[in-house]
Design a protein around this motif. Sequence first.
Motif, PDB file in Angstrom:
ATOM      1  N   SER A 185       0.836  -1.212   0.000  1.00 11.17           N
ATOM      2  CA  SER A 185       0.000   0.000   0.000  1.00 11.17           C
ATOM      3  C   SER A 185       0.868   1.259   0.000  1.00 11.17           C
ATOM      4  O   SER A 185       0.436   2.316   0.475  1.00 11.17           O
ATOM      5  CB  SER A 185      -0.917   0.000   1.230  1.00 11.17           C
ATOM      6  N   GLU A 186       2.074   1.164  -0.536  1.00 10.92           N
ATOM      7  CA  GLU A 186       3.035   2.267  -0.453  1.00 10.92           C
ATOM      8  C   GLU A 186       2.510   3.549  -1.102  1.00 10.92           C
ATOM      9  O   GLU A 186       2.626   4.636  -0.528  1.00 10.92           O
ATOM     10  CB  GLU A 186       4.350   1.856  -1.107  1.00 10.92           C
ATOM     11  N   GLU A 187       1.924   3.439  -2.281  1.00  9.12           N
ATOM     12  CA  GLU A 187       1.433   4.654  -2.947  1.00  9.12           C
ATOM     13  C   GLU A 187       0.314   5.291  -2.131  1.00  9.12           C
ATOM     14  O   GLU A 187       0.253   6.515  -1.994  1.00  9.12           O
ATOM     15  CB  GLU A 187       0.945   4.353  -4.358  1.00  9.12           C
ATOM     16  N   ASN A 188      -0.574   4.469  -1.586  1.00  8.71           N
ATOM     17  CA  ASN A 188      -1.651   4.989  -0.748  1.00  8.71           C
ATOM     18  C   ASN A 188      -1.078   5.725   0.459  1.00  8.71           C
ATOM     19  O   ASN A 188      -1.554   6.801   0.836  1.00  8.71           O
ATOM     20  CB  ASN A 188      -2.547   3.829  -0.284  1.00  8.71           C
ATOM     21  N   PHE A 189      -0.038   5.168   1.050  1.00 13.58           N
ATOM     22  CA  PHE A 189       0.609   5.793   2.207  1.00 13.58           C
ATOM     23  C   PHE A 189       1.239   7.131   1.843  1.00 13.58           C
ATOM     24  O   PHE A 189       1.044   8.140   2.534  1.00 13.58           O
ATOM     25  CB  PHE A 189       1.675   4.855   2.779  1.00 13.58           C
ATOM     26  N   VAL A 190       1.976   7.155   0.744  1.00 12.88           N
ATOM     27  CA  VAL A 190       2.689   8.373   0.352  1.00 12.88           C
ATOM     28  C   VAL A 190       1.711   9.489  -0.015  1.00 12.88           C
ATOM     29  O   VAL A 190       1.869  10.641   0.416  1.00 12.88           O
ATOM     30  CB  VAL A 190       3.644   8.077  -0.828  1.00 12.88           C
ATOM     31  N   VAL A 191       0.693   9.169  -0.803  1.00 11.96           N
ATOM     32  CA  VAL A 191      -0.271  10.190  -1.221  1.00 11.96           C
ATOM     33  C   VAL A 191      -1.065  10.703  -0.022  1.00 11.96           C
ATOM     34  O   VAL A 191      -1.314  11.906   0.106  1.00 11.96           O
ATOM     35  CB  VAL A 191      -1.212   9.651  -2.311  1.00 11.96           C
ATOM     36  N   ASN A 192      -1.452   9.803   0.881  1.00 12.43           N
ATOM     37  CA  ASN A 192      -2.176  10.234   2.071  1.00 12.43           C
ATOM     38  C   ASN A 192      -1.304  11.109   2.966  1.00 12.43           C
ATOM     39  O   ASN A 192      -1.806  12.039   3.611  1.00 12.43           O
ATOM     40  CB  ASN A 192      -2.702   9.026   2.843  1.00 12.43           C
ATOM     41  N   SER A 193      -0.027  10.822   3.009  1.00  8.20           N
ATOM     42  CA  SER A 193       0.896  11.664   3.774  1.00  8.20           C
ATOM     43  C   SER A 193       0.964  13.055   3.167  1.00  8.20           C
ATOM     44  O   SER A 193       1.037  14.068   3.890  1.00  8.20           O
ATOM     45  CB  SER A 193       2.291  11.035   3.806  1.00  8.20           C
ATOM     46  N   TYR A 194       0.921  13.127   1.850  1.00  9.29           N
ATOM     47  CA  TYR A 194       0.924  14.416   1.145  1.00  9.29           C
ATOM     48  C   TYR A 194      -0.362  15.183   1.431  1.00  9.29           C
ATOM     49  O   TYR A 194      -0.333  16.389   1.730  1.00  9.29           O
ATOM     50  CB  TYR A 194       1.079  14.164  -0.349  1.00  9.29           C
ATOM     51  N   VAL A 195      -1.498  14.479   1.352  1.00  7.69           N
ATOM     52  CA  VAL A 195      -2.790  15.115   1.635  1.00  7.69           C
ATOM     53  C   VAL A 195      -2.810  15.647   3.069  1.00  7.69           C
ATOM     54  O   VAL A 195      -3.247  16.774   3.324  1.00  7.69           O
ATOM     55  CB  VAL A 195      -3.947  14.108   1.414  1.00  7.69           C
ATOM     56  N   ARG A 196      -2.315  14.851   4.003  1.00  7.44           N
ATOM     57  CA  ARG A 196      -2.273  15.275   5.415  1.00  7.44           C
ATOM     58  C   ARG A 196      -1.370  16.509   5.575  1.00  7.44           C
ATOM     59  O   ARG A 196      -1.687  17.437   6.329  1.00  7.44           O
ATOM     60  CB  ARG A 196      -1.760  14.133   6.281  1.00  7.44           C
ATOM     61  N   ALA A 197      -0.261  16.516   4.856  1.00  7.23           N
ATOM     62  CA  ALA A 197       0.657  17.657   4.930  1.00  7.23           C
ATOM     63  C   ALA A 197      -0.007  18.915   4.378  1.00  7.23           C
ATOM     64  O   ALA A 197       0.129  20.000   4.958  1.00  7.23           O
ATOM     65  CB  ALA A 197       1.942  17.342   4.166  1.00  7.23           C
ATOM     66  N   LEU A 198      -0.711  18.786   3.257  1.00  9.88           N
ATOM     67  CA  LEU A 198      -1.413  19.932   2.681  1.00  9.88           C
ATOM     68  C   LEU A 198      -2.419  20.510   3.673  1.00  9.88           C
ATOM     69  O   LEU A 198      -2.518  21.737   3.830  1.00  9.88           O
ATOM     70  CB  LEU A 198      -2.142  19.515   1.400  1.00  9.88           C
ATOM     71  N   ILE A 199      -3.158  19.644   4.338  1.00 12.84           N
ATOM     72  CA  ILE A 199      -4.132  20.089   5.333  1.00 12.84           C
ATOM     73  C   ILE A 199      -3.426  20.853   6.450  1.00 12.84           C
ATOM     74  O   ILE A 199      -3.891  21.905   6.891  1.00 12.84           O
ATOM     75  CB  ILE A 199      -4.917  18.887   5.905  1.00 12.84           C
ATOM     76  N   ASN A 200      -2.289  20.349   6.873  1.00 10.47           N
ATOM     77  CA  ASN A 200      -1.571  20.959   7.998  1.00 10.47           C
ATOM     78  C   ASN A 200      -0.884  22.271   7.640  1.00 10.47           C
ATOM     79  O   ASN A 200      -0.540  23.044   8.549  1.00 10.47           O
ATOM     80  CB  ASN A 200      -0.552  19.972   8.563  1.00 10.47           C
ATOM     81  N   VAL A 201      -0.672  22.522   6.355  1.00  9.25           N
ATOM     82  CA  VAL A 201      -0.069  23.805   5.970  1.00  9.25           C
ATOM     83  C   VAL A 201      -1.126  24.775   5.432  1.00  9.25           C
ATOM     84  O   VAL A 201      -0.801  25.817   4.860  1.00  9.25           O
ATOM     85  CB  VAL A 201       1.072  23.624   4.930  1.00  9.25           C
ATOM     86  N   GLY A 202      -2.398  24.421   5.619  1.00  8.41           N
ATOM     87  CA  GLY A 202      -3.480  25.330   5.247  1.00  8.41           C
ATOM     88  C   GLY A 202      -3.958  25.232   3.815  1.00  8.41           C
ATOM     89  O   GLY A 202      -4.699  26.100   3.346  1.00  8.41           O
ATOM     90  N   GLU A 203      -3.575  24.179   3.097  1.00  4.56           N
ATOM     91  CA  GLU A 203      -4.021  24.007   1.714  1.00  4.56           C
ATOM     92  C   GLU A 203      -5.101  22.930   1.636  1.00  4.56           C
ATOM     93  O   GLU A 203      -5.011  21.975   0.859  1.00  4.56           O
ATOM     94  CB  GLU A 203      -2.842  23.660   0.807  1.00  4.56           C
ATOM     95  N   GLU A 204      -6.156  23.106   2.455  1.00  2.00           N
ATOM     96  CA  GLU A 204      -7.221  22.115   2.540  1.00  2.00           C
ATOM     97  C   GLU A 204      -7.939  21.895   1.213  1.00  2.00           C
ATOM     98  O   GLU A 204      -8.279  20.756   0.865  1.00  2.00           O
ATOM     99  CB  GLU A 204      -8.249  22.504   3.609  1.00  2.00           C
ATOM    100  N   GLN A 205      -8.191  22.970   0.464  1.00  4.88           N
ATOM    101  CA  GLN A 205      -8.929  22.840  -0.790  1.00  4.88           C
ATOM    102  C   GLN A 205      -8.170  21.974  -1.801  1.00  4.88           C
ATOM    103  O   GLN A 205      -8.768  21.153  -2.498  1.00  4.88           O
ATOM    104  CB  GLN A 205      -9.203  24.229  -1.392  1.00  4.88           C
ATOM    105  N   LYS A 206      -6.865  22.161  -1.855  1.00  5.60           N
ATOM    106  CA  LYS A 206      -6.061  21.341  -2.766  1.00  5.60           C
ATOM    107  C   LYS A 206      -6.090  19.888  -2.322  1.00  5.60           C
ATOM    108  O   LYS A 206      -6.239  18.972  -3.155  1.00  5.60           O
ATOM    109  CB  LYS A 206      -4.614  21.849  -2.799  1.00  5.60           C
ATOM    110  N   ALA A 207      -5.967  19.660  -1.019  1.00  9.42           N
ATOM    111  CA  ALA A 207      -6.013  18.299  -0.481  1.00  9.42           C
ATOM    112  C   ALA A 207      -7.359  17.649  -0.759  1.00  9.42           C
ATOM    113  O   ALA A 207      -7.443  16.461  -1.099  1.00  9.42           O
ATOM    114  CB  ALA A 207      -5.735  18.326   1.025  1.00  9.42           C
ATOM    115  N   TYR A 208      -8.430  18.435  -0.618  1.00 12.93           N
ATOM    116  CA  TYR A 208      -9.792  17.947  -0.856  1.00 12.93           C
ATOM    117  C   TYR A 208      -9.974  17.545  -2.313  1.00 12.93           C
ATOM    118  O   TYR A 208     -10.527  16.478  -2.610  1.00 12.93           O
ATOM    119  CB  TYR A 208     -10.776  19.043  -0.463  1.00 12.93           C
ATOM    120  N   GLN A 209      -9.503  18.371  -3.236  1.00  8.02           N
ATOM    121  CA  GLN A 209      -9.648  18.068  -4.656  1.00  8.02           C
ATOM    122  C   GLN A 209      -8.861  16.812  -5.032  1.00  8.02           C
ATOM    123  O   GLN A 209      -9.333  15.985  -5.828  1.00  8.02           O
ATOM    124  CB  GLN A 209      -9.189  19.255  -5.499  1.00  8.02           C
TER     125      GLN A 209
END
Length: 266
Positions: free
Chosen positions: A124-148
């Motif tokens: 599940s490596e790709e799922n892990f990496v992409v989810n880590s990116y989405v979580r990072a976006l949320i934490n730096v205030g880029e929720e809309q990009k993470a949501y899309q």
Amino acid sequence: MEVNYKKVILRTTLWTLTSLVLATAIFVCVMVFAFPQKMGDFAYSLGMNNLSAGMYQKAYEKDGNIAYAYKALNLQIKQKNYKKVVEVYDLFEKDKDYDDFMTELKAHNEKVTAGLLEKSTLLSEENFVVNSYVRALINVGEEQKAYQISINNLKALQYASFKDQGVYSMYQFVGKQGFDDFDFEPAGFEKSLIETIKDYYNSSLNIFDENKVCESQLDKAYLISLGNRIILVGQNIKNICSSDTAIVSSIDEQLTNVNNVLKEVL
């Protein structure tokens, strides 16, 4: 004339120390700029993850080898350095060799000798990496990009299969204020988010049932990975549809059955 040996020894010692410091500084500079990958390996061996991640990123920027970007990304994820996760992932994902690298990584992970749980995680490596990116976006205030990104991932899951389970990241928005309208139908979708998630859940259950009798360690690891995904998605549906007791009860029964199969496999 009497020689002051103490001063001579002190002066000699100071010059020696100064020379050593200068030599070390020059050596470090050479390593950083000429051999960042080796410096990254050395820093990693000493547990200096911040320095190691920085050196691997420099190695990638210098040589263009996507493997260094991947190493840097994983170290930044491990440290929860969200700004750097976003920065390095953007480099990593936009690399022309990204698709080939992820394909080769998956093939490599399929051959790794490991316990079933660890193996299922590697698959599940790709799922892990992409989810880590989405979580990072949320934490730096880029929720809309993470949501899309999460919506796009959900749409792509209609093509998921037993050994190509895709990326599911909508769970990061379940219960999140401002993003909790799952009756919303995004552009390009034929159904609302919740109905799309339900379809994905039911499709995953069917794939799980079709493959629950398996012999090889690889297939068992894929089954565990899929089972864990089903449990996550099922819990999300329960949270979103908590007022519908029939749906909650049905999912509880289904997840119990999935858990029982996983226990037998393990």
